[in-house]
Design an enzyme around this catalytic site. Structure first.
Site, PDB file in Angstrom:
ATOM      1  N   TYR A  49       0.721  -1.135   0.089  1.00 37.53           N
ATOM      2  CA  TYR A  49       0.127   0.058   0.071  1.00 37.53           C
ATOM      3  C   TYR A  49       0.932   1.239   0.064  1.00 37.53           C
ATOM      4  O   TYR A  49       0.566   1.968  -0.636  1.00 37.53           O
ATOM      5  CB  TYR A  49      -0.801  -0.106   1.238  1.00 37.53           C
ATOM      6  CG  TYR A  49      -1.738   1.251   1.449  1.00 37.53           C
ATOM      7  CD1 TYR A  49      -1.418   2.401   1.876  1.00 37.53           C
ATOM      8  CD2 TYR A  49      -3.013   1.193   0.714  1.00 37.53           C
ATOM      9  CE1 TYR A  49      -2.200   3.381   2.102  1.00 37.53           C
ATOM     10  CE2 TYR A  49      -3.895   2.362   0.763  1.00 37.53           C
ATOM     11  CZ  TYR A  49      -3.389   3.404   1.587  1.00 37.53           C
ATOM     12  OH  TYR A  49      -4.242   4.692   1.700  1.00 37.53           O
ATOM     13  N   ASP A  50       1.939   1.232   0.785  1.00 34.60           N
ATOM     14  CA  ASP A  50       2.757   2.323   0.922  1.00 34.60           C
ATOM     15  C   ASP A  50       3.710   2.462  -0.538  1.00 34.60           C
ATOM     16  O   ASP A  50       3.758   3.673  -0.491  1.00 34.60           O
ATOM     17  CB  ASP A  50       3.709   2.173   1.760  1.00 34.60           C
ATOM     18  CG  ASP A  50       3.230   2.266   3.607  1.00 34.60           C
ATOM     19  OD1 ASP A  50       3.842   1.783   4.393  1.00 34.60           O
ATOM     20  OD2 ASP A  50       2.169   2.763   3.355  1.00 34.60           O
ATOM     21  N   SER A  95     -31.578  18.867  21.569  1.00 36.83           N
ATOM     22  CA  SER A  95     -30.693  18.960  22.665  1.00 36.83           C
ATOM     23  C   SER A  95     -31.478  18.834  23.715  1.00 36.83           C
ATOM     24  O   SER A  95     -32.687  18.790  23.809  1.00 36.83           O
ATOM     25  CB  SER A  95     -29.886  20.506  22.601  1.00 36.83           C
ATOM     26  OG  SER A  95     -30.897  21.398  22.382  1.00 36.83           O
ATOM     27  N   LEU A  96     -30.941  18.866  25.032  1.00 37.83           N
ATOM     28  CA  LEU A  96     -31.585  18.691  26.297  1.00 37.83           C
ATOM     29  C   LEU A  96     -31.792  19.972  27.007  1.00 37.83           C
ATOM     30  O   LEU A  96     -30.813  20.822  27.059  1.00 37.83           O
ATOM     31  CB  LEU A  96     -30.841  17.666  27.088  1.00 37.83           C
ATOM     32  CG  LEU A  96     -30.751  16.347  26.533  1.00 37.83           C
ATOM     33  CD1 LEU A  96     -29.657  15.467  27.248  1.00 37.83           C
ATOM     34  CD2 LEU A  96     -32.039  15.539  26.750  1.00 37.83           C
ATOM     35  N   LYS A 129     -24.217  11.941  31.724  1.00 38.82           N
ATOM     36  CA  LYS A 129     -24.043  12.696  30.558  1.00 38.82           C
ATOM     37  C   LYS A 129     -22.662  13.086  29.997  1.00 38.82           C
ATOM     38  O   LYS A 129     -21.920  13.246  30.596  1.00 38.82           O
ATOM     39  CB  LYS A 129     -24.550  14.292  31.045  1.00 38.82           C
ATOM     40  CG  LYS A 129     -24.556  15.072  29.682  1.00 38.82           C
ATOM     41  CD  LYS A 129     -25.532  16.373  29.864  1.00 38.82           C
ATOM     42  CE  LYS A 129     -25.551  17.033  28.796  1.00 38.82           C
ATOM     43  NZ  LYS A 129     -24.731  17.165  27.677  1.00 38.82           N
ATOM     44  N   ARG A 150     -23.530  15.300  14.815  1.00 36.46           N
ATOM     45  CA  ARG A 150     -24.925  16.015  15.123  1.00 36.46           C
ATOM     46  C   ARG A 150     -25.116  17.193  14.269  1.00 36.46           C
ATOM     47  O   ARG A 150     -26.002  17.314  13.363  1.00 36.46           O
ATOM     48  CB  ARG A 150     -24.718  16.581  16.449  1.00 36.46           C
ATOM     49  CG  ARG A 150     -26.131  17.153  16.997  1.00 36.46           C
ATOM     50  CD  ARG A 150     -26.109  17.449  18.494  1.00 36.46           C
ATOM     51  NE  ARG A 150     -27.263  18.037  18.874  1.00 36.46           N
ATOM     52  CZ  ARG A 150     -27.453  19.273  18.921  1.00 36.46           C
ATOM     53  NH1 ARG A 150     -26.319  20.042  18.833  1.00 36.46           N
ATOM     54  NH2 ARG A 150     -28.591  19.970  19.596  1.00 36.46           N
ATOM     55  N   TYR A 238     -27.280   5.855  23.516  1.00 35.27           N
ATOM     56  CA  TYR A 238     -28.175   6.027  24.622  1.00 35.27           C
ATOM     57  C   TYR A 238     -29.581   6.568  24.082  1.00 35.27           C
ATOM     58  O   TYR A 238     -30.602   6.686  24.864  1.00 35.27           O
ATOM     59  CB  TYR A 238     -27.883   6.942  25.319  1.00 35.27           C
ATOM     60  CG  TYR A 238     -26.854   8.121  24.905  1.00 35.27           C
ATOM     61  CD1 TYR A 238     -27.614   9.182  23.875  1.00 35.27           C
ATOM     62  CD2 TYR A 238     -25.461   8.762  24.933  1.00 35.27           C
ATOM     63  CE1 TYR A 238     -27.102  10.143  23.370  1.00 35.27           C
ATOM     64  CE2 TYR A 238     -25.006   9.559  24.539  1.00 35.27           C
ATOM     65  CZ  TYR A 238     -25.771  10.556  23.583  1.00 35.27           C
ATOM     66  OH  TYR A 238     -25.177  11.550  22.948  1.00 35.27           O
ATOM     67  N   LYS A 327     -34.371  10.426  32.291  1.00 34.05           N
ATOM     68  CA  LYS A 327     -35.257  10.415  31.195  1.00 34.05           C
ATOM     69  C   LYS A 327     -36.489   9.713  31.648  1.00 34.05           C
ATOM     70  O   LYS A 327     -36.341   8.817  32.328  1.00 34.05           O
ATOM     71  CB  LYS A 327     -34.753   9.614  30.082  1.00 34.05           C
ATOM     72  CG  LYS A 327     -33.488  10.247  29.388  1.00 34.05           C
ATOM     73  CD  LYS A 327     -32.661   9.392  28.468  1.00 34.05           C
ATOM     74  CE  LYS A 327     -31.384   9.777  27.709  1.00 34.05           C
ATOM     75  NZ  LYS A 327     -30.948   8.981  26.838  1.00 34.05           N
TER      76      LYS A 327
HETATM   77  S1  IVH Z   1     -30.200  11.763  25.114  1.00 33.10           S
HETATM   78  C1  IVH Z   1     -33.278  14.875  22.934  1.00 33.10           C
HETATM   79  N1  IVH Z   1     -28.280  10.789  26.737  1.00 33.10           N
HETATM   80  O1  IVH Z   1     -26.096  15.614  25.229  1.00 33.10           O
HETATM   81  C2  IVH Z   1     -31.785  14.361  23.111  1.00 33.10           C
HETATM   82  N2  IVH Z   1     -27.593  12.748  25.362  1.00 33.10           N
HETATM   83  O2  IVH Z   1     -27.901  18.320  24.855  1.00 33.10           O
HETATM   84  C3  IVH Z   1     -31.358  13.024  22.891  1.00 33.10           C
HETATM   85  N3  IVH Z   1     -25.290  13.573  25.917  1.00 33.10           N
HETATM   86  O3  IVH Z   1     -26.132  16.096  21.967  1.00 33.10           O
HETATM   87  C4  IVH Z   1     -29.836  13.047  23.689  1.00 33.10           C
HETATM   88  N4  IVH Z   1     -24.872  12.014  27.316  1.00 33.10           N
HETATM   89  O4  IVH Z   1     -24.114  14.706  23.023  1.00 33.10           O
HETATM   90  C5  IVH Z   1     -28.577  11.876  25.805  1.00 33.10           C
HETATM   91  N5  IVH Z   1     -26.869   9.891  28.070  1.00 33.10           N
HETATM   92  C6  IVH Z   1     -26.958  10.737  27.235  1.00 33.10           C
HETATM   93  C7  IVH Z   1     -26.203  11.611  26.954  1.00 33.10           C
HETATM   94  C8  IVH Z   1     -26.408  12.689  25.946  1.00 33.10           C
HETATM   95  C9  IVH Z   1     -24.385  13.012  26.553  1.00 33.10           C
HETATM   96  C10 IVH Z   1     -25.343  14.840  24.878  1.00 33.10           C
HETATM   97  C11 IVH Z   1     -25.471  14.444  23.406  1.00 33.10           C
HETATM   98  C12 IVH Z   1     -26.510  15.565  22.971  1.00 33.10           C
HETATM   99  C13 IVH Z   1     -26.521  16.428  24.037  1.00 33.10           C
HETATM  100  C14 IVH Z   1     -27.897  16.951  24.241  1.00 33.10           C
END
Ligand code: IVH
Length: 705
Positions: A49-50, A95-96, A129, A150, A238, A327
């Protein structure tokens, strides 16, 4: 492996021929990239390859006008190709909502009950998280067809080849019955892997990463998947994206199904189990994924308990987290609750207090390391961050100082990057004194006063005086350190005392020292002097790899030392190795080879090795020729896969040194597959073909360890 091409010398070609050849080389290289990275079944050796790659580079050098923007040569270093393809998410990645207190969580629970018009306890599924990079894996009819970041939530970047280098992500799902199966999760680098990655970056003279998240994000967004393949990414899933062909009752059920499909998830348990698990886990635990970390909580109070537990034990986890995600467990309830703006009403990110502290920079000192590199270090008033008192932080180099504009007397915010290394995040400019001046590194070495140099292409300044007391002192500290000669009674302080008293200047001086010399030093009594003498004596039989590592040759870390030892078998062999022979070894590039050759051309260095031997250092060479004769792996073809206790390059050398061979892919010709943890498709293939699979201890037995 087939011979892939015919090599034509570039100078024999006309521009038209060259163009044709370039196009065909590009097509070939793409084909092999695809086989290697996506399908895990290379048809040619890395060496072949190289050769293809080098031929392409040579032609492009000769005919620069023929360099195509999509040529694979344009990816290396990641400059020219600056774009990933983009793709729309089938359903947006939202996002959350964030909360920062327990009151916020109680209010969240109240809101949900009010919305559902039901006072009944809500069951919550609680997760860490994860502080990495969000990713969506898309499986169609059971096959991983793409991976998207994302991005802006609607459109993400297609990073499939990089994601496919993560061994724990299945390329095919065990059950292929779902037409579409999208799963979302986080890409991470474990804290421990982050530390080794940074060490390796440093060893190679490359820039280090500020924290695991940056390292993970930087790696996923590398245009060259070869780089991602070399870096320790991992993933935990997740959340569902669009899924056709299956419905889930609860988040718990969903996570359980992912585990059945062999998608990587964190295990779950009730809150009592979680408490036990978090208390016992350690950040360096290799089996951490067996410890439950997500909790099924009967009500908001248990969820709050989970939040407290994770806040308390976050430093025990092997990866970084910045809070917990709570959740609603029932998916029917989730659907009823729906969304507000761009966040689900059924989930909440409970963030931890950012572990940032503020303090004052009382001084900036300049340290001179064993390679002569000048490193500015901020000395700060001691302050607690993440449970540990911090009083200094490296500022790396002049570029970094300029970028952050850190000055003596400044009030600064500090945190611990990667949960370990103290780092100044930024200066609180409102508190800066008018009289403060930008900090500049000196033009001369702070120790020996010789003029410092900035080697081309490097950001660091270096003192190149081999007799510089700092270089000598730091070299000695390295020489005696645990992974080197392991003279444990010679701590940094004693080395400094020895140097200040002019007792030692070189490594071999250590083996010449007399008890009476030590007794003449301050704070040294009969007993401690004897201990020092004994521990020097006990270090006299190092393995060859330890000995090579101890010499402190630039770019030669533990791994390279081990590989050199296995390949050349004796110190004389390493000293005599030519540039070409060195480069012929797995994992040794031109830069490392050059550094080794340069070191051994210095007469004083060779004399030093001879003196060490004369004063009683007896190097233990790896057993080679005798074991090859009787070796059970002589002539055997062995394929390595998964995570093993030694680096790939070193294992390959070990196999070679015992008369075996090591290929990249499993075929009928393979005699054994040596499989470590998280072995992927190669292990499957071995089982399919009925090839014997070796564990590490089987392998050790075969080579007579
Ligand atoms: S659930 C509707 N679970 O947090 C959102 N997110 O602010 C569904 N994240 O962009 C996401 N750990 O990168 C979920 N256990 C977890 C998470 C998680 C980290 C991050 C993820 C997302 C952001 C949302």
């Amino acid at each position: 492996m087939r011979n892939a091409y015919v090599y034509l010398m570039p100078k024999e070609l006309t521009a038209a021929q060259a163009e044709k050849r370039i196009r065909s080389l590009i097509a070939d290289i793409r084909h092999h990239d695809e086989l290697y990275y996506s399908e895990d079944r290379p048809e040619i050796t890395d060496h072949d390859y190289d050769l293809l790659f080098n031929e392409l580079k040579a032609l492009e050098n000769q005919f620069p006008e023929l360099v195509l923007p999509d040529s694979p040569t344009q990816r290396v270093g990641g400059e020219a190709l600056d774009k990933f393809e983009k793709a729309k998410h089938r359903s947006p990645m939202l996002s959350l909502q964030n909360s920062f207190s327990e009151e916020d969580l109680l209010a969240f629970d109240q809101r949900i009950k009010k919305f559902l018009d039901d006072e009944k306890n809500i069951e919550y599924f609680c997760e860490p998280k994860l502080d990495g990079l969000a990713i969506e894996l898309i499986y169609e009819n059971g096959t991983l067809i793409s991976a998207l970041t994302r991005g802006d939530g609607t459109t993400g970047e297609v990073v499939t080849s990089n994601i496919k280098t993560i061994k724990t992500i299945p390329l095919k799902l065990k059950k292929a019955q779902y037409p579409i199966f999208e799963v979302r999760g986080e890409i991470l680098i474990l804290k421990q892997d982050f530390m080794s990655l940074n060490e390796a970056q440093q060893e190679k003279g490359k820039n280090t990463f500020a924290n695991p998240r940056n390292a993970a994000a930087g790696t996923v967004r590398q245009l060259d998947p070869k780089i991602s393949a070399d870096r320790p990414l991992c993933m935990f899933s997740y959340a569902p994206g669009v899924i056709e062909g299956k419905t889930f009752k609860t988040q718990q059920h969903f996570i359980g199904s992912l585990a059945d499909l062999k998608l990587p998830v964190l295990r779950s348990a009730n809150i009592t189990e979680i408490k036990k698990s978090l208390q016992s886990i350690r950040p360096t635990d290799k089996n951490f994924f067996k410890a439950p970390m997500t909790a099924i909580c009967k009500n908001i109070n248990e969820a709050i308990e989970y939040y407290r537990l994770l806040q308390e034990f976050r430093h025990n986890l092997p990866f970084e987290i910045d809070g917990v995600v709570i959740k609603v467990n029932e998916y029917t309830l989730q659907n009823q609750l729906g969304f507000v703006a761009r966040s689900p009403r059924w989930a909440m990110a409970a963030k931890f207090e950012p572990e940032k502290a503020t303090t004052v920079v009382s001084d900036i000192i300049v340290q001179v390391g064993r390679t002569g590199a000048l490193t500015p270090v901020a000395i700060m008033e001691p302050v607690k961050v993440g449970g540990v008192t911090v009083s200094n932080a490296t500022l790396h180099n002049q570029d970094e100082i300029d970028r952050k504009d850190v000055r003596i007397g400044d009030t600064v915010f500090v945190h611990r990057a990667g949960d370990v290394i103290p780092e100044i995040i930024e200066v609180n400019l409102s508190k800066r004194k008018k009289s403060s001046k930008p900090f500049k590194l000196p033009k001369t070495c702070p120790t020996c006063k010789e003029t410092v140099v900035q080697p081309e292409g490097e950001v660091v300044l270096r003192c190149i005086n081999p007799a510089c007391p700092s270089v000598i002192r730091e070299g000695l500290k390295h020489f005696v350190s645990r992974k080197a000669m392991n003279i444990d009674k010679l701590g940094d302080k004693i080395i400094e005392q020895f140097c200040d008293a002019d007792l030692v200047k070189t490594y071999s001086d250590l083996y010449h020292i007399k008890k009476s010399d030590i007794l003449n030093l301050e704070r040294q009594g009969e007993k401690s002097a004897q201990n020092i003498i004994d521990s020097i004596e006990a270090s006299k039989n190092p393995t060859l790899q330890r000995f090579i590592y101890s010499l402190g040759i630039r770019f030669v870390g533990e791994q390279t030392a081990r590989i050199l030892a296995l390949r050349f078998g004796s110190i004389e062999g390493v000293v005599a190795a030519s540039r070409e022979e060195l480069q012929d070894v797995n994992d040794i590039g031109p830069k490392v080879a050059e550094s080794i050759v340069q070191t051994f051309t210095k007469k004083a260095f060779i004399r030093e090795i001879e003196k060490l031997q004369k004063y009683g250092v007896h190097i233990q060479n790896p057993k080679r020729s005798t074991s090859v004769k009787n070796s059970l792996i002589k002539g055997k073809n062995i394929v390595i896969t998964g995570t093993l206790p030694m680096e790939r390059g070193a294992i390959k050398e070990l196999i070679l040194s015992h008369g075996g061979k090591s290929a990249g892919s499993v075929s009928k010709k393979t005699d054994y597959v040596l499989a470590g943890e998280s072995s992927g498709s190669k292990l499957d293939k071995a089982q399919e073909l009925g090839i014997p699979v070796l564990t590490w201890s089987d392998f050790e037995e075969l080579i007579g360890k």
